[in-house]
Scaffold this motif. Structure first.
Motif, PDB file in Angstrom:
ATOM      1  N   LYS A 226      45.639  43.043  35.629  1.00  0.00           N
ATOM      2  CA  LYS A 226      46.336  42.918  34.344  1.00  0.00           C
ATOM      3  C   LYS A 226      47.795  43.279  34.546  1.00  0.00           C
ATOM      4  O   LYS A 226      48.109  44.283  35.162  1.00  0.00           O
ATOM      5  CB  LYS A 226      45.714  43.868  33.316  1.00  0.00           C
ATOM      6  N   GLU A 227      48.690  42.427  34.025  1.00  0.00           N
ATOM      7  CA  GLU A 227      50.120  42.714  34.112  1.00  0.00           C
ATOM      8  C   GLU A 227      50.711  42.676  32.715  1.00  0.00           C
ATOM      9  O   GLU A 227      51.218  41.640  32.268  1.00  0.00           O
ATOM     10  CB  GLU A 227      50.802  41.706  35.042  1.00  0.00           C
ATOM     11  N   PRO A 228      50.674  43.813  32.030  1.00  0.00           N
ATOM     12  CA  PRO A 228      51.115  43.803  30.631  1.00  0.00           C
ATOM     13  C   PRO A 228      52.577  43.382  30.540  1.00  0.00           C
ATOM     14  O   PRO A 228      53.411  43.840  31.304  1.00  0.00           O
ATOM     15  CB  PRO A 228      50.970  45.265  30.186  1.00  0.00           C
TER      16      PRO A 228
ATOM     17  N   GLY B 255      53.789  40.472  31.192  1.00  0.00           N
ATOM     18  CA  GLY B 255      54.069  39.290  31.998  1.00  0.00           C
ATOM     19  C   GLY B 255      53.725  38.022  31.231  1.00  0.00           C
ATOM     20  O   GLY B 255      52.999  38.045  30.242  1.00  0.00           O
ATOM     21  N   ALA B 256      54.247  36.893  31.718  1.00  0.00           N
ATOM     22  CA  ALA B 256      53.942  35.615  31.077  1.00  0.00           C
ATOM     23  C   ALA B 256      52.494  35.214  31.337  1.00  0.00           C
ATOM     24  O   ALA B 256      51.966  34.308  30.691  1.00  0.00           O
ATOM     25  CB  ALA B 256      54.897  34.543  31.580  1.00  0.00           C
TER      26      ALA B 256
ATOM     27  N   TYR C 136      46.806  32.950  37.684  1.00  0.00           N
ATOM     28  CA  TYR C 136      47.002  31.981  36.592  1.00  0.00           C
ATOM     29  C   TYR C 136      48.393  31.348  36.672  1.00  0.00           C
ATOM     30  O   TYR C 136      48.541  30.129  36.620  1.00  0.00           O
ATOM     31  CB  TYR C 136      46.794  32.691  35.249  1.00  0.00           C
ATOM     32  N   GLN C 137      49.408  32.185  36.835  1.00  0.00           N
ATOM     33  CA  GLN C 137      50.772  31.639  36.883  1.00  0.00           C
ATOM     34  C   GLN C 137      50.961  30.744  38.108  1.00  0.00           C
ATOM     35  O   GLN C 137      51.673  29.753  38.052  1.00  0.00           O
ATOM     36  CB  GLN C 137      51.798  32.770  36.890  1.00  0.00           C
TER      37      GLN C 137
ATOM     38  N   ARG D 115      41.217  37.573  32.098  1.00  0.00           N
ATOM     39  CA  ARG D 115      40.994  38.773  32.915  1.00  0.00           C
ATOM     40  C   ARG D 115      39.527  39.168  32.858  1.00  0.00           C
ATOM     41  O   ARG D 115      38.878  39.029  31.811  1.00  0.00           O
ATOM     42  CB  ARG D 115      41.835  39.930  32.376  1.00  0.00           C
ATOM     43  N   TYR D 116      39.039  39.678  33.967  1.00  0.00           N
ATOM     44  CA  TYR D 116      37.638  40.103  34.040  1.00  0.00           C
ATOM     45  C   TYR D 116      37.547  41.259  35.016  1.00  0.00           C
ATOM     46  O   TYR D 116      38.441  41.476  35.846  1.00  0.00           O
ATOM     47  CB  TYR D 116      36.746  38.942  34.522  1.00  0.00           C
TER      48      TYR D 116
ATOM     49  N   ASN E  61      43.595  31.319  25.381  1.00  0.00           N
ATOM     50  CA  ASN E  61      44.290  31.631  26.640  1.00  0.00           C
ATOM     51  C   ASN E  61      44.506  33.142  26.714  1.00  0.00           C
ATOM     52  O   ASN E  61      44.472  33.831  25.714  1.00  0.00           O
ATOM     53  CB  ASN E  61      45.617  30.875  26.727  1.00  0.00           C
ATOM     54  N   HIS E  62      44.734  33.625  27.926  1.00  0.00           N
ATOM     55  CA  HIS E  62      44.953  35.060  28.137  1.00  0.00           C
ATOM     56  C   HIS E  62      43.805  35.869  27.536  1.00  0.00           C
ATOM     57  O   HIS E  62      44.021  36.882  26.875  1.00  0.00           O
ATOM     58  CB  HIS E  62      46.304  35.491  27.559  1.00  0.00           C
TER      59      HIS E  62
ATOM     60  N   THR F 292      40.024  37.941  27.654  1.00  0.00           N
ATOM     61  CA  THR F 292      39.260  38.845  28.514  1.00  0.00           C
ATOM     62  C   THR F 292      37.807  38.442  28.412  1.00  0.00           C
ATOM     63  O   THR F 292      37.390  37.848  27.415  1.00  0.00           O
ATOM     64  CB  THR F 292      39.389  40.310  28.074  1.00  0.00           C
ATOM     65  N   VAL F 293      37.035  38.754  29.426  1.00  0.00           N
ATOM     66  CA  VAL F 293      35.597  38.508  29.340  1.00  0.00           C
ATOM     67  C   VAL F 293      34.881  39.671  30.017  1.00  0.00           C
ATOM     68  O   VAL F 293      35.339  40.183  31.041  1.00  0.00           O
ATOM     69  CB  VAL F 293      35.213  37.128  29.939  1.00  0.00           C
TER      70      VAL F 293
ATOM     71  N   SER G 113      42.687  43.963  20.270  1.00  0.00           N
ATOM     72  CA  SER G 113      43.581  42.795  20.231  1.00  0.00           C
ATOM     73  C   SER G 113      42.809  41.478  20.287  1.00  0.00           C
ATOM     74  O   SER G 113      43.415  40.421  20.407  1.00  0.00           O
ATOM     75  CB  SER G 113      44.619  42.871  21.351  1.00  0.00           C
TER      76      SER G 113
ATOM     77  N   THR H  18      40.905  39.754  22.302  1.00  0.00           N
ATOM     78  CA  THR H  18      41.101  38.799  23.382  1.00  0.00           C
ATOM     79  C   THR H  18      39.791  38.291  23.966  1.00  0.00           C
ATOM     80  O   THR H  18      39.794  37.315  24.712  1.00  0.00           O
ATOM     81  CB  THR H  18      41.889  39.453  24.538  1.00  0.00           C
TER      82      THR H  18
END
Lengths: 641, 641
Positions: free
Chosen positions: B332-334, B336-337, B342-343, B370-371, B397-398, B400-401, B408, B410
């Motif tokens: 996780k990169e809080p 970040g785009a 993924y990027q 993210r997982y 998009n973006h 979590t699972v 939030s 996600t």
């Protein structure tokens, strides 16, 4: 700093705000950030107070690892805490940065961004260090000029207290950290207005305190860590709007308006550059110039808030007409799919296109390039080359600009004769010997002109790797308009050679503009000076119609009891012949400045300096330039055949 | 390890190759990588030699900073050098990693990827540490299973010597580093065939040596640093093909073929997952299952070479028919785009589309999620949820699972009842007390079954944060086919409760499959055991038609002079009733194993153990399950009302 303007460099601007708005500075020196810590240390030792009336505690640790640990610890006590660093120093802070961000702790680190030691160490500037920390979860606010350093330092401090996300405030090492510029300092009242007492109180309330026991810094297992990690999302989502709010508040107080992404250029621009750091100023100047001279459909998007990256603000800041984008990164990540800012832009635009919400008719072409590693010069000519590349059907991607990469052929070619500097700007270069007083005198000249006139002023000083005893080149600009030229002077209208020995070492007149002034400190006197010049220097003087002035500075120094110090003498010459100020006014200001500087050392020294000034004028001669070069000696080659 | 198969964990697999192919190991322990250094240290202390017949020097430094510095120094002497680390340890190596890469030095670091300390420390696994070093210019090769750890360790070592780019070889902390699996070890001949003598000699030739003086580790200034930094480009461009070449060579030697990006799934897949690490194995299993049961147009792209990211290989590995891609990041990169993988995928696909060279009719939809942070379970049900999400017009998009992010919002929802495990696989869970011998006995069972039969075997051991004295849960799988299930058992067909006290602490039968076997070590004997069960346990036994066995293990242990050690007794029970091996064969193998393990400690201990085995069978009782639950006590709530 209650006066309306001041002449300082980027480091002092950052330290000024940091010292005003913090209680603890945990420091460890590393070039080019050291001065920030030194300023803070000096001010605290002088008893200078922050806006709450207390003297910040400045502590030096055993390394940047320790400094960041001390910051983390002090923050946990509720103290407003900061540090200053760069390069490997910042790398050593990474472990603590993850913790500080993970615990949602308000702080600002001020970073004069510097290269990392890879194939070799470099103390110079680029964004490699900052980019290496972009996984840590810190907000990143970028300053592109010395004025911005002061402004963003405060905006970051104000925003972190509300956002709870820690801020890394960075600016280009050397180019911005060491550039001396005319800056509007922020009054204490305005600083107080920006820093909310309630938010400071809330920061204190979050301190570890036995009277309000909480546990922090625990170990978590797979059962809860992931969920805990995701709880920060709303804070990151809110941060961009908080920064913009603080920017707007700041604009009301100071009149200086910033946006997360500041666009400048044609409203119907088709080609747009995305860039951050001092290079964004150069891009701004270039776009201004190209628009004025050709009305091209171009623009530049200057990044201020790099993290959290606000997709919506970025897309909204771009003109809807954009067809091609070049993203310029001042870093290199070998093996990556692209440099960081480039990948961010591609991601954000691809997402916008995919969602159908993008305002663009078609996915714009996007290319990325690297520039300016380790303070490699970055000039308008290079920016024009990037805009030209964007015109092509298949522009080069992952290019470099500013070097000639003859190994992997990544470089764009550019026309070094493309120069955007305005005729209204005095552009003066001075070649001195390390510790001969040239740099000091030049800083003094900037103060005189910047503080006593309406003119804008900029100074940048290039040192050799070795310091005392080797060459220094000072680059001074003075002009009526804001200066957006964070690059070395390319066409000087004044060149001062303070040591005749340099004539044989460096072809300094290749920097001279047509019709410029060349001042030489020559031991040979007015009659022989011309003949002693190398032939190519004579030819350049003739070809460029340069006005050639000579003084035997060491003779004047000796005669006026100045020993071997020629700095005041050469400074006087500059004022006498550069035309930057009316001559009499300039002389008066030099004398006033001498009184201020040496007054404490006694009347005698002041008198000697005054005498040197007066004698200088009598010994300064304009040499009539012959029609032909006659010298028989040339500048010897750097490496002999 | 000359035998054809072996039962080891990921750390031992990495250490095995590292010790065989290096001369210096500079180590510093950090969970979960410590065992790699410990193995290397132990083997060297035992005089075990590398493939060149020398015993590697293993040195422990004062921290990971020192370890990486020692590695850098040793490499400069021309020694083949490695280290092992994770998490904050890896962060402390970042400064040296830039230098090692910048100087194009061949080495492999083996990293059992682990979470970073953010809101809390975690010793468990994800890719946050590795991703934090992706700017350093290191190649990154990922292993998704224990077998791959051994294989990729060697491929990395072979590739780095030719590529000159240093390699970070990583695999999931705990899930792969501590999973015990049946592995084909690589014979010394094959290791020798993979490591080129010429390239080792070239590595030595690059050493700093007074007889061939070169200067390295200098300071560079703006004049040359940027150009120098770009000279590495051809090495990064060549690295992917070198890795593939080594993979192909490896395949010829061992029969195990890898690719930079390994695709599995429908040739006409429309929905594709991109993932690396142990989760890629789970994705593989899920795609196999879904294809078998529905023939869906789906596939999974498992990343092996993450850096340098080979655009062409990535695009070629994707099916041309792909319409929607989900990229799963275990980090996780809080701010970040987007997360890193993924990027990268967005960038590479956008570039391919922009160049007109992409084989896809239309830009695929791409989402990222993210997982599995901090070893959070990642199961086929979650993968199915991601594939289902990809069917939507506007997938999240973006996301979590694997968690329920109620802050939030996600998270994707998933159906925990979606289970892909094959009926042919024995799935056994054992609840033991830390240090009661359960884990050791289970490892022994895996050895017996894995080494002595054709069956595949897997063991994973979940410890509480506290070690001795708290609960351990062992997860064992045995089956005829390769096991691609790097997640905890969700439907066990054997559950062993080695301590009756757990009946009141954990609802262990919720993991029991229908018709499974439940073995209880009960102090109450066969007549009372049923009545002493909590009511919900009785009901589960009835509902799930569980066969219920009881032994008073402590009584047997006491009677046979084993004191309080029940591990051999409970292991015997497992073999007697699980049906994993024919009973008599199993008993014989246990006894053989006892002889091997305790033989050195004397005939008496062996005899006692033999007796315990025999007595066990006499004291093991199947309990006839009544038709109704009759117990009056329930499992008490975790937190009382």
């Amino acid at each position: 700093m209650s006066k309306e303007i001041t002449i300082i460099d980027g480091n002092e601007a950052a330290a000024y705000i940091a010292h005003k708005t913090n209680e603890v500075c945990a420091i460890y020196p590393i070039t080019p950030s050291s001065n920030m810590g030194e300023w803070a240390d000096q001010w605290s030792s002088e008893g200078r107070k922050n806006i709450w009336g207390t003297v910040p505690l400045v502590v030096e640790l055993q390394s940047e690892g320790g400094a960041s640990g001390a910051v983390h610890g002090a923050l946990q006590t509720g103290a407003l805490t900061t540090t200053f660093t760069a390069s490997q120093g910042l790398l050593l802070m990474i472990p603590n940065m993850y913790k500080i961000a993970g615990e949602l702790t308000a702080t600002v680190f001020h970073v004069s961004a510097r290269s990392l030691a890879c194939q070799a160490l470099s103390i110079f500037g680029d964004h490699s260090d900052v980019m290496s920390t972009r996984s840590t979860g810190w907000a990143m606010l970028v300053s592109n000029s010395v004025q911005e350093v002061m402004d963003m330092a405060l905006i970051a401090q104000a925003a972190t207290l509300e956002a709870r996300v820690p801020f890394l405030h960075f600016f280009d090492g050397f180019r911005t950290s060491h550039e001396v510029a005319k800056v509007f300092p922020i009054a204490d009242d305005h600083i107080r207005a920006m820093i909310s007492d309630e938010l400071v109180a809330a920061h204190r309330q979050r301190a570890l305190n036995p009277e309000r026991p909480v546990v922090r810094g625990t170990a978590q297992n797979p059962d809860v860590y992931f969920q805990g990690r995701e709880t920060v999302n709303p804070f990151y989502a809110a941060a961009p709007a908080i920064v913009q709010k603080e920017m707007d508040k700041f604009a009301k107080l100071t009149g200086r308006q910033y946006r997360l992404f500041d666009y400048f250029g044609a409203a119907d621009a088709e080609r747009v550059l995305v860039i951050m750091g001092s290079g964004a100023e150069t891009a701004l100047e270039t776009v201004m110039y190209l628009q004025k001279h050709g009305g091209e459909k171009i623009g530049v998007l200057r990044v201020h808030l790099y993290r959290p990256f606000s997709n919506a603000d970025f897309i909204n800041a771009l003109p809807k007409s954009v067809k091609a984008i070049a993203v310029l990164d001042r870093t290199k990540e070998p093996g990556g799919a692209g440099e960081p800012l480039y990948q961010d832009v591609v991601t954000v635009i691809a997402e916008a296109m995919g969602s159908g919400k993008a305002p663009f008719a078609k996915m714009p072409k996007i290319i990325g390039g690297r520039y300016g590693l380790s303070s490699k010069e970055f000039t308008p000519a290079m920016i024009k080359a990037v805009f030209d590349e964007l015109k092509k059907d298949s522009p080069k991607n992952h290019f470099t600009v500013g070097i000639n990469d003859d190994v992997s052929k990544t470089s764009l070619t550019y026309d070094p004769h493309f120069i955007t500097e305005s005729d209204s700007v005095v552009r003066a270069m001075f070649f001195g010997l390390g510790a001969d007083g040239t740099v000091g005198a030049n800083k003094n000249s900037i103060k005189i002109i910047g503080e006593e006139t309406e003119m804008q002023a900029q100074g940048y000083f290039v040192y050799d790797s070795k310091k005392a005893g080797s060459r220094t080149v000072s680059h001074l600009r003075f002009g009526p308009d804001p200066i957006h030229s964070p690059y070395l002077i390319q066409a000087a209208n004044f060149i001062g050679c303070h040591q005749a020995i340099f004539l044989d070492q460096v072809d300094m007149l290749r920097f001279a503009a047509k019709g410029s002034v060349f001042l030489l400190n020559s031991p040979h006197g007015k009659d022989e000076a011309w003949d002693k010049l190398p032939r190519s220097v004579q030819q350049a003087i003739i070809d460029k119609q340069i006005k050639f002035y000579v003084i035997d500075g060491y003779k004047v120094a000796k005669e006026t009891g100045m020993g071997s110090r020629v700095n005041t003498i050469m400074q006087t010459c500059f004022f006498a012949i550069s035309g930057v100020l009316p001559k009499d006014e300039a002389i008066e200001k030099i004398k006033y400045s001498i009184k201020k500087t040496y007054g404490k050392k006694g009347e005698d020294i002041v008198k000697k300096n005054f005498e040197a000034v007066d004698k200088t004028l009598a010994n300064l001669h304009e040499i009539k330039v012959p029609a032909k070069a006659t010298s028989t000696h040339e500048i010897p080659p750097v490496v002999s055949a």
